[in-house]
Motif scaffolding. Sequence first.
Motif, short mmCIF file in Angstrom:
data_model
loop_
_atom_site.label_atom_id
_atom_site.label_comp_id
_atom_site.label_asym_id
_atom_site.label_seq_id
_atom_site.Cartn_x
_atom_site.Cartn_y
_atom_site.Cartn_z
N LEU A 36 0.83 -1.21 0.00
CA LEU A 36 0.00 0.00 0.00
C LEU A 36 0.87 1.26 0.00
O LEU A 36 0.58 2.23 -0.71
N LYS A 37 1.94 1.26 0.78
CA LYS A 37 2.85 2.39 0.80
C LYS A 37 3.43 2.64 -0.59
O LYS A 37 3.50 3.79 -1.06
N SER A 38 3.84 1.58 -1.25
CA SER A 38 4.44 1.71 -2.59
C SER A 38 3.43 2.26 -3.59
O SER A 38 3.77 3.09 -4.44
N ILE A 39 2.18 1.81 -3.48
CA ILE A 39 1.13 2.30 -4.39
C ILE A 39 0.89 3.79 -4.17
O ILE A 39 0.79 4.57 -5.12
N LEU A 40 0.80 4.20 -2.91
CA LEU A 40 0.54 5.61 -2.60
C LEU A 40 1.68 6.49 -3.11
O LEU A 40 1.45 7.54 -3.71
N ILE A 41 2.91 6.07 -2.88
CA ILE A 41 4.07 6.84 -3.33
C ILE A 41 4.09 6.95 -4.85
O ILE A 41 4.39 8.00 -5.42
#
Length: 214
Positions: A36-41
């Motif tokens: 999820l962090k990677s998607i948001l970034i």
Amino acid sequence: MYLDSILRKYDMPPLPDSAQIKEWREELSQKSYDELKSILIAEKKKLHNTSEFGSSERILKAILLNRFRATDECKKIVCEYEKRPVVKPLVLGTTLERSRVREKIKNRLCQRLDAGLIEEVENLHKNGASWERLESLGLEYRFVSQFLKGEIESKEKLTELLGIAIGQFAKRQETWFRGMEKKGVKVHWLPKNESVDERLFAALELCRENVFCD
């Protein structure tokens, strides 16, 4: 950020309960925290803060909001907003020397721990609050939850790590105000004086000079 949202007139349309949102939520709910962090970034051009992402649910909601803002439905909602009133703010900023800020943070943290912060978090968990929910409530609850789960080995280490994290957060708050200045918001900085009374008198004088000058 809440202050900035008013001063610079953020558009914050509510997230609808549409079929598209449900589809995105179902897809994202299968992802891990790191995914999820990677998607948001990857999807959000400008992140306000990349060091404090919060819980998986918070990141998921941020992704949904970011995707929704790019839709025609969102643009239509924003266009239909009522005209906002004119705001002429007087923004006051206050801080102390960095070493004194760190000292005050450490003293305040020790007071909170002595007053029963660990017991408070423990009781909340015993009464039904999940660890994930507690960790989403802020730095103190997050680190104490990790301590109670055995992820932080001692109270001394908890005090050290939490003190560092709060200090970093305080620094980011000041940096945010400096960033507001660069974006056109006038911030009147109070003197870096240890005396609360002197800073208060300085604030009152700025109010007298600015609030009624029109």
